[in-house]
Design a protein around this motif. Structure first.
Motif, PDB file in Angstrom:
ATOM      1  N   ALA A 104       2.053  -2.327  -4.459  1.00 37.09           N
ATOM      2  CA  ALA A 104       2.187  -3.444  -3.523  1.00 37.09           C
ATOM      3  C   ALA A 104       0.859  -4.129  -3.236  1.00 37.09           C
ATOM      4  CB  ALA A 104       2.813  -2.959  -2.218  1.00 37.09           C
ATOM      5  N   SER A 105      -0.225  -3.387  -3.246  1.00 33.70           N
ATOM      6  CA  SER A 105      -1.537  -3.953  -2.915  1.00 33.70           C
ATOM      7  C   SER A 105      -2.059  -4.906  -3.981  1.00 33.70           C
ATOM      8  CB  SER A 105      -2.551  -2.836  -2.697  1.00 33.70           C
ATOM      9  OG  SER A 105      -2.699  -2.049  -3.873  1.00 33.70           O
ATOM     10  N   GLY A 106      -1.421  -4.918  -5.179  1.00 33.14           N
ATOM     11  CA  GLY A 106      -1.791  -5.920  -6.159  1.00 33.14           C
ATOM     12  C   GLY A 106      -2.291  -5.420  -7.491  1.00 33.14           C
ATOM     13  N   VAL A 107      -2.273  -4.105  -7.727  1.00 32.95           N
ATOM     14  CA  VAL A 107      -2.759  -3.602  -9.011  1.00 32.95           C
ATOM     15  C   VAL A 107      -1.599  -3.077  -9.847  1.00 32.95           C
ATOM     16  CG1 VAL A 107      -5.049  -3.023  -8.134  1.00 32.95           C
ATOM     17  CG2 VAL A 107      -3.239  -1.288  -8.089  1.00 32.95           C
ATOM     18  N   VAL A 108      -1.812  -3.105 -11.156  1.00 33.64           N
ATOM     19  CA  VAL A 108      -0.909  -2.466 -12.101  1.00 33.64           C
ATOM     20  C   VAL A 108      -1.664  -1.307 -12.727  1.00 33.64           C
ATOM     21  CG1 VAL A 108       0.523  -2.742 -14.155  1.00 33.64           C
ATOM     22  CG2 VAL A 108       0.219  -4.674 -12.589  1.00 33.64           C
ATOM     23  N   ARG A 109      -1.089  -0.107 -12.625  1.00 36.47           N
ATOM     24  CA  ARG A 109      -1.720   1.093 -13.175  1.00 36.47           C
ATOM     25  C   ARG A 109      -0.902   1.598 -14.357  1.00 36.47           C
ATOM     26  NH1 ARG A 109      -4.888   3.848  -9.465  1.00 36.47           N
ATOM     27  NH2 ARG A 109      -5.554   5.074 -11.287  1.00 36.47           N
ATOM     28  N   ILE A 110      -1.576   2.305 -15.268  1.00 39.00           N
ATOM     29  CA  ILE A 110      -0.924   2.854 -16.448  1.00 39.00           C
ATOM     30  C   ILE A 110      -0.871   4.372 -16.338  1.00 39.00           C
ATOM     31  CG2 ILE A 110      -1.041   3.143 -18.948  1.00 39.00           C
ATOM     32  CD1 ILE A 110      -2.442   0.472 -19.134  1.00 39.00           C
ATOM     33  N   SER A 117      -5.441  -7.853  -6.419  1.00 34.61           N
ATOM     34  CA  SER A 117      -5.526  -7.469  -5.010  1.00 34.61           C
ATOM     35  C   SER A 117      -6.083  -8.579  -4.129  1.00 34.61           C
ATOM     36  CB  SER A 117      -6.370  -6.196  -4.861  1.00 34.61           C
ATOM     37  OG  SER A 117      -7.635  -6.340  -5.478  1.00 34.61           O
ATOM     38  N   GLY A 118      -6.850  -9.506  -4.673  1.00 32.48           N
ATOM     39  CA  GLY A 118      -7.350 -10.608  -3.867  1.00 32.48           C
ATOM     40  C   GLY A 118      -6.389 -11.776  -3.767  1.00 32.48           C
ATOM     41  N   GLN A 119      -5.281 -11.707  -4.514  1.00 26.48           N
ATOM     42  CA  GLN A 119      -4.360 -12.831  -4.582  1.00 26.48           C
ATOM     43  C   GLN A 119      -3.020 -12.566  -3.905  1.00 26.48           C
ATOM     44  OE1 GLN A 119      -5.814 -13.303  -9.135  1.00 26.48           O
ATOM     45  NE2 GLN A 119      -3.966 -14.435  -8.607  1.00 26.48           N
ATOM     46  N   VAL A 120      -2.747 -11.316  -3.513  1.00 23.27           N
ATOM     47  CA  VAL A 120      -1.430 -10.983  -2.987  1.00 23.27           C
ATOM     48  C   VAL A 120      -1.524 -10.620  -1.512  1.00 23.27           C
ATOM     49  CG1 VAL A 120      -0.754 -10.124  -5.257  1.00 23.27           C
ATOM     50  CG2 VAL A 120      -1.487  -8.508  -3.499  1.00 23.27           C
ATOM     51  N   ALA A 121      -0.383 -10.702  -0.823  1.00 27.50           N
ATOM     52  CA  ALA A 121      -0.318 -10.340   0.589  1.00 27.50           C
ATOM     53  C   ALA A 121      -0.528  -8.839   0.749  1.00 27.50           C
ATOM     54  CB  ALA A 121       1.028 -10.748   1.172  1.00 27.50           C
ATOM     55  N   ALA A 140       5.313  -7.261  -6.677  1.00 21.52           N
ATOM     56  CA  ALA A 140       6.662  -6.705  -6.613  1.00 21.52           C
ATOM     57  C   ALA A 140       7.163  -6.130  -7.923  1.00 21.52           C
ATOM     58  CB  ALA A 140       7.637  -7.778  -6.124  1.00 21.52           C
ATOM     59  N   SER A 141       6.871  -6.779  -9.063  1.00 21.11           N
ATOM     60  CA  SER A 141       7.555  -6.378 -10.287  1.00 21.11           C
ATOM     61  C   SER A 141       6.849  -6.954 -11.503  1.00 21.11           C
ATOM     62  CB  SER A 141       9.010  -6.868 -10.241  1.00 21.11           C
ATOM     63  OG  SER A 141       9.741  -6.473 -11.370  1.00 21.11           O
ATOM     64  N   LEU A 142       7.084  -6.342 -12.662  1.00 21.50           N
ATOM     65  CA  LEU A 142       6.610  -6.918 -13.923  1.00 21.50           C
ATOM     66  C   LEU A 142       7.604  -6.634 -15.025  1.00 21.50           C
ATOM     67  CD1 LEU A 142       3.693  -5.089 -15.782  1.00 21.50           C
ATOM     68  CD2 LEU A 142       5.390  -3.890 -14.402  1.00 21.50           C
ATOM     69  N   ALA A 143       7.542  -7.466 -16.067  1.00 24.95           N
ATOM     70  CA  ALA A 143       8.385  -7.303 -17.245  1.00 24.95           C
ATOM     71  C   ALA A 143       7.584  -7.703 -18.469  1.00 24.95           C
ATOM     72  CB  ALA A 143       9.651  -8.157 -17.132  1.00 24.95           C
ATOM     73  N   PHE A 144       7.808  -6.986 -19.560  1.00 25.55           N
ATOM     74  CA  PHE A 144       7.110  -7.265 -20.810  1.00 25.55           C
ATOM     75  C   PHE A 144       8.008  -8.077 -21.737  1.00 25.55           C
ATOM     76  CE2 PHE A 144       5.083  -3.495 -19.114  1.00 25.55           C
ATOM     77  CZ  PHE A 144       3.737  -3.761 -19.312  1.00 25.55           C
ATOM     78  N   LEU A 149       3.964 -11.994  -3.820  1.00 32.52           N
ATOM     79  CA  LEU A 149       3.857 -12.777  -2.593  1.00 32.52           C
ATOM     80  C   LEU A 149       2.385 -12.929  -2.255  1.00 32.52           C
ATOM     81  CD1 LEU A 149       5.492 -13.952  -0.065  1.00 32.52           C
ATOM     82  CD2 LEU A 149       5.019 -11.735   0.995  1.00 32.52           C
ATOM     83  N   ASP A 150       1.926 -14.156  -2.000  1.00 29.13           N
ATOM     84  CA  ASP A 150       0.510 -14.358  -1.706  1.00 29.13           C
ATOM     85  C   ASP A 150       0.260 -14.324  -0.191  1.00 29.13           C
ATOM     86  OD1 ASP A 150       0.945 -16.913  -0.548  1.00 29.13           O
ATOM     87  OD2 ASP A 150       0.567 -17.952  -2.432  1.00 29.13           O
ATOM     88  N   PRO A 151      -1.011 -14.347   0.244  1.00 34.10           N
ATOM     89  CA  PRO A 151      -1.312 -14.240   1.680  1.00 34.10           C
ATOM     90  C   PRO A 151      -0.733 -15.371   2.526  1.00 34.10           C
ATOM     91  CG  PRO A 151      -3.257 -13.709   0.388  1.00 34.10           C
ATOM     92  CD  PRO A 151      -2.253 -14.261  -0.566  1.00 34.10           C
TER      93      PRO A 151
END
Length: 315
Positions: A52-58, A73-77, A83-87, A102-104
Motif C-alpha cells: 500500500a505504501s507504494g512499492v512492489v517487492r519480489i 512511495s512519493g506518488q501514492v497516498a 492497489a494492484s498490478l498486472a503483467f 491512489l495519489d495524495p
C-alpha cells in the motif's frame, strides 16, 4: 486480524470438512507492511507483491529480494496508495506491466511501466498514464484491481469512490466508479475495444464493460475456463460474489446502489427488481459473522484435488 477461507463451485459438492482437514496457513514472507496484491508474469516463478505504501517487492524462491522492483512511495497516498498490478501477456517479450494507485490528492490512475535491463527492477522513467488522474469522492472504494482476461484485454475493477446514499456513481454511465472497465492496451489511446458495450453511446464512458458495483475488492479469471469472478464488498447487510461466464456480453448491471445482495436498498431515485439486474451467485449476510469478502481465485493446482475447480476467497 482473523481470516476465514471459503469456497464454492457450480459442480457436485464436496464436504468442506474433507477439503479442510489438511489445510493450514504458511507464512512465506514478512516485513512487507500492508500487501495489497500479488501477481506473476506468465511463465515466471517470481511473485510480485504490491504494498500500500507504494512499492512492489519480489519474492523469489521463498526469499524477498532487498531492492524494490518499483518504488512509487512519493506518488501514492499514505496507507491507501498502491492497489494492484498486472503483467502484459507478452511480458517476456515487451516488459510491459500496469499498476493502479491512489495519489495524495485522492485521484486514481492506471499507469503502464516497463522493466529495465535488470529483470528485477522496473524503469521508473517509462511511466505512461492510460487513465487518470481521476478525482475520487474520498479515499475509500477506489480503483483497486487490474487483470488481463483470456481475450488479451485489460480489466480494471473500480469502487464507487466511497459514495454515500446521496450519490450513485455505480449506476451512472458517465462515471468510471463502481464499474469493471475494459481496455485494449495494444491499441493507441484511448485504448477502447470497439466491442465494448457503450462505444458510440453519447454521454457514456466507453471504457465501461460492467457496472453497478460497490467495492469489487479483487476480480479473477479462471485459468481453465476464462470465467470471471468478482467479490463485491457490501455495505450494511450482504457480501456477494458475482460470476460472469466467458463470452458473456458486456453491459451487465450488478445493481448497487439500488441492490445490496438481492435486497432493495430503497435509496432515493432507485427502482428495484428491473430486468437489467444481474443477481450474485453467492451471498452471505453480516448476521452470519462475515465482514468483507476478499476475492481469490479458482484453484487449478494439483496438491489439493478437493479444491480443483472451486473458487477460493476470504472474509
Amino acid at each position: 486480524m482473523s481470516l476465514l477461507a471459503a469456497w464454492f463451485s457450480f459442480g457436485p459438492s464436496v464436504s468442506p470438512a474433507s477439503a479442510l482437514q489438511d489445510l493450514r496457513a504458511v507464512q512465506i514472507a514478512e516485513g512487507l507492511g500492508t500487501p495489497t496484491d500479488v501477481a506473476s508474469p506468465p511463465g515466471d516463478e517470481r511473485l510480485f507483491v504490491t504494498v500500500a505504501s507504494g512499492v512492489v517487492r519480489i519474492l523469489e524462491h521463498g526469499v524477498l529480494r532487498p531492492e524494490p522492483f518499483l518504488d512509487l512511495s512519493g506518488q501514492v497516498a499514505v496507507n491507501e496508495g498502491l492497489a494492484s498490478l498486472a503483467f502484459h501477456p507478452d511480458y517476456a517479450e515487451n516488459g510491459r506491466f500496469f499498476v493502479t494507485y491512489l495519489d495524495p490528492d485522492f485521484q486514481t490512475s492506471l499507469v503502464e511501466y516497463r522493466v529495465s535491463a535488470n529483470p528485477h527492477v522496473a524503469d521508473p522513467d517509462s511511466a505512461r498514464v492510460l487513465l487518470g488522474p481521476y478525482p475520487q469522492i474520498n479515499a475509500a472504494h477506489n480503483w483497486n484491481c487490474v487483470r488481463f482476461g483470456p481475450d488479451g484485454k485489460l480489466y480494471l475493477a473500480t469502487g464507487d469512490g466511497g459514495a454515500t446514499h446521496l450519490e450513485n456513481p455505480a449506476q451512472e454511465l458517465n462515471s468510471l466508479n463502481g464499474k469493471i472497465l475494459r481496455l485494449d492496451v495494444d491499441l493507441p489511446p484511448p485504448f477502447i475495444p470497439p466491442d465494448n458495450p457503450f462505444v458510440g453511446s453519447p454521454g457514456m464512458d466507453e471504457e465501461i464493460w460492467m457496472y453497478g458495483l460497490r467495492q469489487p475488492w479483487r476480480i479473477s479469471f479462471d485459468g481453465a475456463t476464462g470465467d470471471l469472478y468478482v467479490a463485491d464488498v457490501g455495505r450494511h447487510d450482504f457480501e456477494e460474489i458475482n460470476f460472469i461466464p466467458r463470452g458473456a456480453p458486456g453491459g451487465l448491471n450488478f445493481g448497487w446502489r439500488c441492490h445490496e445482495g438481492n435486497d432493495c436498498t430503497g435509496f432515493p431515485g432507485c427502482v428495484c427488481d428491473l430486468p437489467w439486474y444481474e443477481p450474485p451467485v453467492h451471498l452471505a449476510h453480516h448476521t452470519e459473522g462475515v465482514c468483507a469478502f476478499i476475492g481469490g481465485a479458482v484453484y487449478r493446482g494439483s496438491r489439493l484435488p478437493e479444491l480443483v475447480g472451486r473458487y477460493v476467497f476470504a472474509d
